[in-house]
Scaffold this active site. Sequence first.
Site, short mmCIF file in Angstrom:
data_model
loop_
_atom_site.label_atom_id
_atom_site.label_comp_id
_atom_site.label_asym_id
_atom_site.label_seq_id
_atom_site.Cartn_x
_atom_site.Cartn_y
_atom_site.Cartn_z
N PRO A 143 0.27 -1.28 0.29
CG PRO A 143 -0.10 -0.69 2.03
CD PRO A 143 0.63 -2.05 1.29
CG LEU A 144 4.89 0.52 1.79
CD1 LEU A 144 6.21 0.85 1.73
CD2 LEU A 144 3.80 2.13 2.42
CB CYS A 145 3.60 6.75 -1.38
SG CYS A 145 4.59 7.50 -0.21
CB THR A 146 7.87 4.19 -2.50
OG1 THR A 146 9.06 3.40 -3.25
CG2 THR A 146 7.72 3.29 -0.93
CG LEU A 165 2.15 6.51 3.03
CD1 LEU A 165 3.63 6.36 2.95
CD2 LEU A 165 1.89 5.36 2.04
#
Length: 797
Positions: A332-335, A373
């Site tokens: 689910p991360l932004c990377t 996050l």
Amino acid sequence: MARAAGLFGTPFYLYDGDALRARVAQLRTALPGVAFFYSLKANPNLSVVSRLIAAGAGAEVCSRLELETALAAGAPPDRILMVGPAKSADELARAVDLGIAAIVADSLDELEEIDALARARGTVQPVALRINPDFSATGARLSMGGRATQFGLDQPLLPDTLTALRALPGLRLAGLHVYMGTRILSPEVIAANTRQILALADEMLADGPLDFVDVGGGFGVAYHEGEVPLDLAAVAGALNPMIRAFRARHPGTRVAIELGRYMVAEAGIFVTRIRRNKRTKGEQFAICDGGSNLHAAAAGQGFMRRNFPISLHDAEGQPRAGTPERWSATGPLCTPMDVIASGIELPAPRPDDLLCLHHSGAYGPSASPTDFLGFGAPAEVIADGDRLSLASPAPRWQERLSRQQPLSAPPSAAPLVLPAPFDHPALARLDGLRALFERTGARLEEDPAACADLWQEPLVRALTTIGVPEAFNGFPLSQTPLGLSECPYPLHVAMIERLARMDASCILALQGPSLSGGAVLAMGTPDQQARFFAPWRDGPQGTFFAVTEPEVGSDASAGRTRIDTDSEGRMWLSGEKMLVGNIARSSVGLVFAHHAGSRRAALVLLEMDRLAREIQNGQLGIARLPTNGLRGADLARITMERLPIDPGMILGDGSTATLRDGFMAINGVFERNRPVVAALALGNGRGILDRLAIAGATGFADLERRHLALLHRLAGVLEDYAEGRPRAHRISQIKLQAVAFSDALAARIPARAPQALLADPLLRRKMRDARAFEYMEGTSSIHLLNAFRAFAAQVPA
Ligand SMILES: Cc1ncc(COP(=O)(O)O)c(C=O)c1O
């Protein structure tokens, strides 16, 4: 796996207790006489550690938490080693206090520090020296000795350090420690390392025996394609003759091996649920609810980015069948680095499927950026055979937020940021009631009839009748300036908290349907509902709910109040109840009783205006009891001595089907009342804190923080309700904590509040009220029982 997912939600780690025990047993059989220490860094979960300790492992710890975990897991201090290049004074002092097997020191400075601690305590602390040897490790994925590192003492410094050590009276040299590296899969490399370390030990042992020589470990686990699992039999074949020869030369000295990964990795899996699929620019992704935030190693942090062993299952846990396709799993991360499996060949994933990463028991959550996050740590579950237990719950966002609230200033300086529903805009519109509540609260101390003043206020009338069905409600909320057409339960609780800041006693004095309304709605016939609710078309009506008895508390099943029936079907009610609840001012209420013969439960509807004669001749008695605090609540005793009743007074239509409903209704009624009691206690507490802040009192910052933390927890409980999954133990816990907070606050005031404030009648009344929440709603033992039931049923905290 699917059962754990259903019980505890995803993502989670699942550990196999039997596999943990079996691994320790295999090691002890393969390498007899070796002392094994489990390195908690690999997995510090208490349930995991306790199973390894019980199977015979000692513990190697690095921090205070690891040390305390080892102790809590049952490791005796003389089976604990402390290792690490930057031990704090607190960690060392605790280790010395316990007298652990050895503190493994890295330098002379550190030895001197430990010596000072031991001498100050009049003890002698065993220590070991960690040596950074002149030889180096080959074949370790990560080498930690034989080259420049922050660990250990360079081998050439050893003679001088030993001389200096002998002069330190607080220390005893107990061991030698060498750690060459980790993730070693070759028996030959392990053997070569061990041979060199034992030769080094031979030199050192010229001065006499040591307790142990720790030869490190670093046994690896095969994660990736092409890796060959470590052959334990081959390790044993190479090491045992070496160890036997060493023991023959040094009979008093044991060989120790410290292992993290090898003890736990294969006993754990990581389970994450596929949220959705995505095809993009020719590639297929399954996006999961947990990724590298919970399993950094799977994303390559720590070592190379290569796939862990992986399997795909449907929501029931069955392996997904079908033609393999090529896809990647992300979190689910932004990377874009958040890839936990890349280019795998498995059947096509579907949303809700469970993706399982095997060999994940080591360096999982504790070695991952779980707060990144804000997704937070995963649940950890342990299986012993078929039995699943929640080893560590996933912390809820409310607790994590409340822990870090920077709140020390009085509320006037920094407005509180409150969680929903306590931030609802309608709540501020209740502020106009403050003067009425404070004034009436003061009058209630002397005169219970003062609550009539409250009823004069239209807004109060509408608030009082929340819970009265629309057909009977003459004072709907929609006609007030609150801007609400209905009041969901969480908002109702938030309103009670807001009003309790002004005066908790007034709320309890208000003549609403209170506890019994819910039971009448759940079980009453239409006629009984009409009899109970009709008066609210045009006026107030007090009600009571009589379950609690003097000796059995609110444990409904143990109550002694009974209904006797004679051969002609005539019935009488006898018993005694004691409760908070305005009986003396109530016109209608429910009494919980059992039928004398069958012990069937029943709720009896008493309408006071029909019972005037029975009151007159003593068959029904109502007595107000003295109380200190919360005077509006009216503690009272009701006694029934062969009070004649008829079937129409027994709630429901008399069929057995309603019996279960009856219990359910009572449980439900109490359950819904617990957050209310917590809200009353917290609201009253807020009122006190506000008053203290206005008067410039200091020394309450910790209680401010505690108050806010509790409000967040209560918000969590209300969210559970709104989502239709109330959890009795959480509710009981918050009720107990709110009451304890209330008590602590009242106890602090005499010492810390300005003298002038102690004479303030409003504050004094609130302090008395603060102490009275304890007796409201269910004795402490009921709440403890709820907590125990949840524990036994393994419900997440
Ligand atoms: C001193 C020491 N002991 C034990 C371990 C545990 O290693 P493993 O999990 O590979 O057994 C490590 C890992 O870094 C370590 O540095």
